[in-house]
Structure formats: C-alpha cells, structure tokens
Write a protein that holds these residues in place. Structure first.
Motif, PDB file in Angstrom:
ATOM      1  N   THR A 181       0.835  -1.201   0.000  1.00 12.71           N
ATOM      2  CA  THR A 181       0.000   0.000   0.000  1.00 12.71           C
ATOM      3  C   THR A 181       0.870   1.251   0.000  1.00 12.71           C
ATOM      4  O   THR A 181       0.602   2.224  -0.725  1.00 12.71           O
ATOM      5  CB  THR A 181      -0.926   0.021   1.232  1.00 12.71           C
ATOM      6  OG1 THR A 181      -1.802  -1.107   1.182  1.00 12.71           O
ATOM      7  CG2 THR A 181      -1.758   1.297   1.271  1.00 12.71           C
ATOM      8  N   GLN A 182       1.934   1.224   0.812  1.00 14.92           N
ATOM      9  CA  GLN A 182       2.851   2.366   0.849  1.00 14.92           C
ATOM     10  C   GLN A 182       3.556   2.537  -0.496  1.00 14.92           C
ATOM     11  O   GLN A 182       3.796   3.665  -0.940  1.00 14.92           O
ATOM     12  CB  GLN A 182       3.895   2.171   1.967  1.00 14.92           C
ATOM     13  CG  GLN A 182       3.314   2.001   3.358  1.00 14.92           C
ATOM     14  CD  GLN A 182       2.476   3.181   3.796  1.00 14.92           C
ATOM     15  OE1 GLN A 182       2.581   4.283   3.280  1.00 14.92           O
ATOM     16  NE2 GLN A 182       1.600   2.941   4.770  1.00 14.92           N
ATOM     17  N   TYR A 183       3.840   1.418  -1.147  1.00 15.16           N
ATOM     18  CA  TYR A 183       4.442   1.498  -2.484  1.00 15.16           C
ATOM     19  C   TYR A 183       3.515   2.242  -3.440  1.00 15.16           C
ATOM     20  O   TYR A 183       3.953   3.115  -4.205  1.00 15.16           O
ATOM     21  CB  TYR A 183       4.740   0.098  -3.020  1.00 15.16           C
ATOM     22  CG  TYR A 183       4.800   0.059  -4.532  1.00 15.16           C
ATOM     23  CD1 TYR A 183       5.869   0.624  -5.212  1.00 15.16           C
ATOM     24  CD2 TYR A 183       3.747  -0.478  -5.279  1.00 15.16           C
ATOM     25  CE1 TYR A 183       5.905   0.627  -6.604  1.00 15.16           C
ATOM     26  CE2 TYR A 183       3.781  -0.488  -6.656  1.00 15.16           C
ATOM     27  CZ  TYR A 183       4.862   0.074  -7.311  1.00 15.16           C
ATOM     28  OH  TYR A 183       4.886   0.095  -8.680  1.00 15.16           O
ATOM     29  N   LYS A 184       2.226   1.891  -3.409  1.00 11.88           N
ATOM     30  CA  LYS A 184       1.267   2.541  -4.295  1.00 11.88           C
ATOM     31  C   LYS A 184       1.180   4.036  -4.004  1.00 11.88           C
ATOM     32  O   LYS A 184       1.073   4.861  -4.917  1.00 11.88           O
ATOM     33  CB  LYS A 184      -0.107   1.887  -4.155  1.00 11.88           C
ATOM     34  CG  LYS A 184      -0.185   0.474  -4.708  1.00 11.88           C
ATOM     35  CD  LYS A 184      -1.591  -0.093  -4.579  1.00 11.88           C
ATOM     36  CE  LYS A 184      -1.686  -1.480  -5.199  1.00 11.88           C
ATOM     37  NZ  LYS A 184      -3.057  -2.042  -5.078  1.00 11.88           N
ATOM     38  N   THR A 185       1.231   4.383  -2.719  1.00 12.29           N
ATOM     39  CA  THR A 185       1.162   5.795  -2.328  1.00 12.29           C
ATOM     40  C   THR A 185       2.374   6.564  -2.830  1.00 12.29           C
ATOM     41  O   THR A 185       2.250   7.641  -3.428  1.00 12.29           O
ATOM     42  CB  THR A 185       1.080   5.910  -0.789  1.00 12.29           C
ATOM     43  OG1 THR A 185      -0.078   5.212  -0.321  1.00 12.29           O
ATOM     44  CG2 THR A 185       1.004   7.375  -0.362  1.00 12.29           C
ATOM     45  N   ILE A 186       3.556   6.002  -2.617  1.00 14.05           N
ATOM     46  CA  ILE A 186       4.803   6.664  -3.020  1.00 14.05           C
ATOM     47  C   ILE A 186       4.918   6.720  -4.537  1.00 14.05           C
ATOM     48  O   ILE A 186       5.316   7.741  -5.109  1.00 14.05           O
ATOM     49  CB  ILE A 186       6.009   5.929  -2.400  1.00 14.05           C
ATOM     50  CG1 ILE A 186       5.970   6.045  -0.878  1.00 14.05           C
ATOM     51  CG2 ILE A 186       7.324   6.481  -2.944  1.00 14.05           C
ATOM     52  CD1 ILE A 186       6.928   5.127  -0.167  1.00 14.05           C
ATOM     53  N   SER A 187       4.555   5.623  -5.183  1.00 16.85           N
ATOM     54  CA  SER A 187       4.616   5.582  -6.639  1.00 16.85           C
ATOM     55  C   SER A 187       3.698   6.630  -7.261  1.00 16.85           C
ATOM     56  O   SER A 187       4.058   7.302  -8.237  1.00 16.85           O
ATOM     57  CB  SER A 187       4.227   4.187  -7.139  1.00 16.85           C
ATOM     58  OG  SER A 187       4.216   4.128  -8.550  1.00 16.85           O
ATOM     59  N   GLY A 188       2.515   6.799  -6.676  1.00 19.82           N
ATOM     60  CA  GLY A 188       1.583   7.792  -7.187  1.00 19.82           C
ATOM     61  C   GLY A 188       2.051   9.215  -6.955  1.00 19.82           C
ATOM     62  O   GLY A 188       1.804  10.099  -7.779  1.00 19.82           O
TER      63      GLY A 188
END
Length: 226
Positions: A181-188
């Motif tokens: 989930t944190q990956y998706k947040t940072i990637s976005g």
C-alpha cells in the motif's frame, strides 16, 4: 536508477517503515489467531464423535479446510471485505479488521493441518501409556501429546509466519497500510514505478531471508535436542 532509489528512500523511508510495521503486525495477528483457531479445527478433524457411521465434526472441519485451501486467498479477501459488514451491521468494521479476519481464517485452515500432522506424528504408544497410568483424554493431550508435538509443529508455524508476510501484500488491494500500500502511495506521488518497487522488494527479501534463517537455526537446535 540507483540515484532515484536513494532519493526515494531518503524522502519516504518513514512510510516504508510504517508499511513494514503494518505488514509484520498483520502477519503476527494472522498467525496467532490462526494457531488458536487451527488448534480447535485440528481437534475437530481428529474427533471420534459419531452419529451413526458419520463423524459430523470431522466432516464440517474437513469441508472448511478444503474450501479455504481450494480457493484463492484474494477471492477470500474480497469475500470477507464485502460480506462481514453486511453480516455484522451493528459493528463498525474497518477495512483492516475485515482483511485481518479473512487472513486469520485462511491461516487457520493451513495451521490446523500442521497441528494435526504434528499430533499424529507422536507415537501412539505414548498415548496408550498415559491412559494406562490413569490420565483421561484431555490430560493425555495436554501433558503428554502436545509437549512432544510442539517439536514437530513449531518450525512449520514459523514458516507459516514467513509465508504470511509475503501473502499480506495482497491486502494492498484494499489499502490497509502495509508495504505494498505504501508502495502505491509513493509511486503515485513521485510518478515512479520501478524504484520504489525495488525498495519494497529488498525490504521483503531482507525480512523473509532473516526469518527463514532463524527458522532453520530453530530446526537445527530442536533436532540436536532429540
């Protein structure tokens, strides 16, 4: 790419660590509850209670285990994510709770088989000797069988924890705060895909590799104590 990875880590290291914390906590809750539920399910699987020629408790437990083991875990996450709030409308269930329940029930099915195999691996002569000494079934299980079965069960339970750390990545579908989930947040936020993904992969690898080596060490120590 290396420069971008360093920049991502320097800016968002706290989010990666928060995600790791949620991943480990969710995995720990899942395995602990899975062990408790799995123990009772394993007892049902070994129950000798009969109605006619049928062992109803055994059948119920076997159906549960086969359903859980025969369906994808992501399907189960969706199922409980949408079903639990409808079944329990009087409770305010968070996304995290729904996902945790689904993972616990999934883990319980696998852990129950581990526990059942560990108990059945104990020499039946131990049970017969305990009964000859006057112990009832409950006393025999608690004081004779389980202490010996732990030697077979514990390493497998540790491996289940390692496996669950990886499987919690599926919970990112519902944005519950773990690593993916944190990956998706940072990637976005950065419009970068590969760099944060590699960092997350490295974190998973470090954690699972370290825990796997600890499990291997535990197995060797327990084998040496036999």
């Amino acid at each position: 790419m290396i420069e971008n990875m360093i920049r991502v880590w320097e800016k968002y290291w706290n989010l990666f660590l928060v995600g790791l914390g949620h991943t480990l906590l969710l995995s720990l809750i899942t395995v602990l509850m899975g062990c408790i539920l799995g123990f009772f399910i394993s007892l049902l699987r070994m129950s000798k209670f009969k109605i006619g020629n049928v062992k109803p408790l055994n059948v119920i437990a076997a159906i549960y285990v086969e359903i859980i083991r025969g369906t994808p875990i992501l399907l189960q996450l969706y199922f409980f994510y949408f079903l639990l709030p409808d079944l329990l409308p009087f409770m305010e269930l968070s996304k995290y709770t729904c996902i945790a329940v689904a993972l616990c029930l999934n883990s319980a099915a696998y852990v129950s088989e581990v526990i059942r195999a560990g108990i059945q691996a104990v020499d039946k002569g131990q049970t017969e000797a305990a009964r000859c000494l006057g112990l009832n079934s409950r006393q025999t299980m608690i004081h004779v069988v389980l202490p010996q079965a732990v030697r077979n069960i514990l390493p497998a339970l540790c491996n289940e924890f390692v496996t669950m750390i990886k499987e919690t990545s599926l919970a990112s579908t519902f944005f519950v705060g773990e690593l993916m989930t944190q990956y998706k947040t940072i990637s976005g936020a950065l419009y970068l895909v590969i760099e944060p993904l590699i960092i997350v992969g490295i974190i998973y690898l470090i954690v699972t590799f370290t825990l796997s080596k600890c499990v291997l060490l535990l197995e060797r120590r327990m084998s040496a104590g036999e």
